[in-house]
Design a protein around this motif. Structure first.
Motif, mmCIF file in Angstrom:
data_model
loop_
_atom_site.group_PDB
_atom_site.id
_atom_site.type_symbol
_atom_site.label_atom_id
_atom_site.label_comp_id
_atom_site.label_asym_id
_atom_site.label_seq_id
_atom_site.Cartn_x
_atom_site.Cartn_y
_atom_site.Cartn_z
ATOM 1 N N SER A 1 0.846 -1.195 0.000
ATOM 2 C CA SER A 1 0.000 0.000 0.000
ATOM 3 C C SER A 1 0.876 1.237 0.000
ATOM 4 C CB SER A 1 -0.906 0.006 1.238
ATOM 5 O OG SER A 1 -1.566 1.242 1.382
ATOM 6 N N PHE A 2 0.322 2.339 -0.525
ATOM 7 C CA PHE A 2 1.006 3.628 -0.487
ATOM 8 C C PHE A 2 0.461 4.520 0.622
ATOM 9 C CE2 PHE A 2 0.532 2.599 -5.179
ATOM 10 C CZ PHE A 2 1.684 1.827 -5.193
ATOM 11 N N SER A 3 -0.509 4.031 1.388
ATOM 12 C CA SER A 3 -1.205 4.873 2.365
ATOM 13 C C SER A 3 -0.259 5.511 3.365
ATOM 14 C CB SER A 3 -2.258 4.044 3.106
ATOM 15 O OG SER A 3 -3.305 3.677 2.246
ATOM 16 N N LYS A 4 0.631 4.701 3.960
ATOM 17 C CA LYS A 4 1.555 5.220 4.959
ATOM 18 C C LYS A 4 2.854 5.688 4.323
ATOM 19 C CE LYS A 4 -1.182 3.896 8.363
ATOM 20 N NZ LYS A 4 -2.153 3.035 7.698
ATOM 21 N N SER A 5 3.371 4.932 3.361
ATOM 22 C CA SER A 5 4.686 5.248 2.801
ATOM 23 C C SER A 5 4.692 6.590 2.095
ATOM 24 C CB SER A 5 5.132 4.147 1.838
ATOM 25 O OG SER A 5 4.216 4.013 0.761
ATOM 26 N N HIS A 6 3.574 6.947 1.418
ATOM 27 C CA HIS A 6 3.509 8.194 0.663
ATOM 28 C C HIS A 6 2.451 9.151 1.215
ATOM 29 C CE1 HIS A 6 5.765 5.583 -2.021
ATOM 30 N NE2 HIS A 6 6.154 6.648 -2.667
ATOM 31 N N ALA A 7 1.917 8.817 2.406
ATOM 32 C CA ALA A 7 0.962 9.698 3.098
ATOM 33 C C ALA A 7 -0.241 10.037 2.228
ATOM 34 C CB ALA A 7 1.662 10.977 3.574
ATOM 35 N N VAL A 8 -0.827 8.997 1.624
ATOM 36 C CA VAL A 8 -2.019 9.178 0.795
ATOM 37 C C VAL A 8 -3.085 8.152 1.201
ATOM 38 C CG1 VAL A 8 -0.911 10.270 -1.200
ATOM 39 C CG2 VAL A 8 -0.914 7.773 -1.023
ATOM 40 N N SER A 9 -3.346 8.055 2.495
ATOM 41 C CA SER A 9 -4.277 7.021 2.964
ATOM 42 C C SER A 9 -5.674 7.198 2.367
ATOM 43 C CB SER A 9 -4.338 7.017 4.496
ATOM 44 O OG SER A 9 -4.848 8.241 4.984
ATOM 45 N N GLY A 10 -6.057 8.439 2.054
ATOM 46 C CA GLY A 10 -7.368 8.667 1.470
ATOM 47 C C GLY A 10 -7.448 8.364 -0.017
ATOM 48 N N TRP A 11 -6.323 8.125 -0.655
ATOM 49 C CA TRP A 11 -6.338 7.801 -2.081
ATOM 50 C C TRP A 11 -6.758 6.353 -2.323
ATOM 51 C CZ3 TRP A 11 -2.187 10.273 -5.684
ATOM 52 C CH2 TRP A 11 -2.146 11.652 -5.465
ATOM 53 N N ARG A 12 -6.565 5.507 -1.344
ATOM 54 C CA ARG A 12 -6.913 4.078 -1.431
ATOM 55 C C ARG A 12 -6.212 3.416 -2.617
ATOM 56 N NH1 ARG A 12 -6.525 3.251 2.282
ATOM 57 N NH2 ARG A 12 -7.619 1.293 2.405
ATOM 58 N N LEU A 13 -4.880 3.415 -2.569
ATOM 59 C CA LEU A 13 -4.073 2.741 -3.580
ATOM 60 C C LEU A 13 -3.192 1.698 -2.903
ATOM 61 C CD1 LEU A 13 -2.870 5.632 -5.946
ATOM 62 C CD2 LEU A 13 -4.688 3.966 -6.349
ATOM 63 N N GLY A 14 -3.409 0.451 -3.272
ATOM 64 C CA GLY A 14 -2.591 -0.647 -2.781
ATOM 65 C C GLY A 14 -2.329 -1.615 -3.917
ATOM 66 N N TYR A 15 -1.730 -2.739 -3.583
ATOM 67 C CA TYR A 15 -1.475 -3.725 -4.635
ATOM 68 C C TYR A 15 -1.301 -5.114 -4.033
ATOM 69 C CZ TYR A 15 3.438 -3.208 -3.204
ATOM 70 O OH TYR A 15 4.601 -3.158 -2.481
ATOM 71 N N LEU A 16 -1.464 -6.106 -4.896
ATOM 72 C CA LEU A 16 -1.193 -7.506 -4.578
ATOM 73 C C LEU A 16 -0.113 -8.019 -5.513
ATOM 74 C CD1 LEU A 16 -4.830 -8.853 -4.154
ATOM 75 C CD2 LEU A 16 -3.149 -8.569 -2.323
ATOM 76 N N ARG A 17 0.822 -8.769 -4.949
ATOM 77 C CA ARG A 17 1.866 -9.417 -5.733
ATOM 78 C C ARG A 17 1.746 -10.925 -5.527
ATOM 79 N NH1 ARG A 17 8.480 -8.737 -4.975
ATOM 80 N NH2 ARG A 17 9.055 -10.231 -6.603
ATOM 81 N N ALA A 18 1.666 -11.668 -6.618
ATOM 82 C CA ALA A 18 1.546 -13.122 -6.523
ATOM 83 C C ALA A 18 1.950 -13.744 -7.852
ATOM 84 C CB ALA A 18 0.104 -13.525 -6.169
ATOM 85 N N ARG A 19 2.213 -15.046 -7.822
ATOM 86 C CA ARG A 19 2.553 -15.735 -9.067
ATOM 87 C C ARG A 19 1.347 -15.688 -10.019
ATOM 88 N NH1 ARG A 19 0.502 -21.127 -8.521
ATOM 89 N NH2 ARG A 19 0.014 -21.644 -6.347
ATOM 90 N N PRO A 20 1.564 -15.891 -11.312
ATOM 91 C CA PRO A 20 0.483 -15.680 -12.288
ATOM 92 C C PRO A 20 -0.792 -16.474 -12.005
ATOM 93 C CG PRO A 20 2.579 -15.799 -13.426
ATOM 94 C CD PRO A 20 2.863 -16.131 -11.989
#
Length: 388
Positions: free
Chosen positions: A218-237
């Motif tokens: 997530s970018f919520s804490k790292s980039h201080a955009v918790s209200g943007w609601r941007l995260g991601y999932l990483r996994a094999r195909p």
């Protein structure tokens, strides 16, 4: 009507925080400042007409940015999915990996949303307690938690609420257990950019875990955009195909203009954006402040929280102590009860967020000092070892 567990911290805050309170209870970032480049890029995306649905898996350019900032060079086309924050990513991962009745191991204390996300998937929580003072797992107890009904284990490193960091040896040991019992690892690595002691090791870098892992970011804490609601999932195909199907069914995609903004600004590599040194200073200041006021706490290796014991300060349980502390000092911290499956196990601890401006932490320190002079309960008690 089905009720989901959780909400303890939200219930406290819903009652209202008086004006002038120094709020160290929630992790909503007040530091670092949201990068100006991101804000400008978001405005530009909106003005350029980015208002409609995009690729549900995420804007390809953003997935490429994310991949470039992760170890192991994941394939942005087949191994990354942009989600509506880390919270949706966590729920999607559990819905993919867990069937009703399956057991899910968590290390306790844990981020309170783990409790409701496991319940939403129909899983059965299997908490394994971490041991003070460093909040490390007991491998004998952890071994005993695995069994034929275990389908997933949730890891969180660095941890919310303890700041504990799982090192490579812990992860390699877990790889053996997960292979033995065919367990999926769901790894919440939201705080991977905030490591102060040691080195972050992603499950995606550990043989035996990489192929059976789903990483939540997530970018919520790292980039201080918790209200943007941007995260991601990483996994094999193979996992990613399933995760994307569930993601489409739940949200259909993260906010398009904000994805374009994040894709336009190269802030996902440490050489371009790294507030960890300033966060380390805030961690050290907060630990010193708490110890000076009579709390007992270990120095967190990462994240943006300190888990502190209140044994020497009060006989009150934490949920009432935090109200007393706020009334007497104007400093609000979080009770630890929401971070335990049995809230009674959190009655002697509180969680303190330090992702705050330096002057906010200075104000909290001054108020705690003033109260300590008036009240023997908040004493300048010495702690074993040197303050951080």
């Amino acid at each position: 009507m089905r009720q989901l567990p959780g909400g303890g911290l939200a219930d406290l805050l819903r009652a209202g925080v008086p004006a002038g309170t120094v709020n160290l209870a929630v992790g909503t970032p007040a530091f670092p400042d949201t990068p100006k480049e991101l804000v400008d890029a978001a405005c530009a995306a909106l003005r350029s007409g980015v208002h409609q649905y995009q690729d549900p898996a995420g804007v390809p350019a953003l997935r490429e940015r994310i991949a470039a900032g992760l170890p192991g060079s994941p394939d942005p086309a087949t191994e990354l999915t942009v989600t509506v924050g880390g919270s949706e990513g966590l729920c999607v991962a559990l819905l993919a990996a867990v069937d009703p009745g399956d057991e899910v191991i968590v290390l306790e204390p844990f981020y309170e949303n783990f409790l409701s996300a496991v319940a939403l998937a129909g899983g059965r929580l299997r908490p394994v307690p971490l041991r003070e003072p460093d909040w490390s797992p007991d491998l004998t107890e952890l071994t005993a938690a695995f069994g034929p009904r275990t389908r997933a284990i949730i890891l969180n490193s660095p941890s919310n609420p303890t700041g504990q960091l799982l090192d490579r040896l812990h992860l390699e040991w877990l790889a053996d257990q997960c292979r033995k019992w065919d367990v999926t690892v769901i790894s919440d690595e939201v705080y991977a950019g905030y490591v102060y002691d040691g080195q972050h090791c992603s499950v995606a870098d550990v043989p035996g875990l990489a192929e059976r892992s789903i990483v939540v970011g997530s970018f919520s804490k790292s980039h201080a955009v918790s209200g943007w609601r941007l995260g991601y999932l990483r996994a094999r195909p193979e996992w990613t195909d399933l995760l994307r199907q569930i993601h489409v069914a739940t949200t259909a995609g993260a906010p398009a203009p904000l994805q374009h903004a994040a894709a336009a600004v190269d802030l996902f590599r440490a050489e371009r954006w790294d507030p960890s040194a300033a966060m380390r200073e805030r961690r050290d200041s907060t630990v010193e402040m708490l110890r000076e006021a009579g709390f007992r706490c270990a120095v967190p290796a990462g994240g943006c929280y300190v888990m502190a014991a209140i044994d020497g300060l009060t006989d009150e349980p934490s949920h009432s102590f935090v109200r007393t502390l706020a009334a007497e000092t104007g400093v609000l911290v979080a009770p630890a009860t929401p971070f335990f499956a049995d809230p009674r196990r959190g009655e002697r601890h509180v969680r303190v967020a330090f992702n705050r401006p330096a002057d906010t932490l200075d104000t909290a320190r001054q108020r705690l000092r003033a109260q300590a002079r008036r009240c023997p309960g908040l004493s300048h008690s010495s702690q074993e070892g040197e303050p951080a």
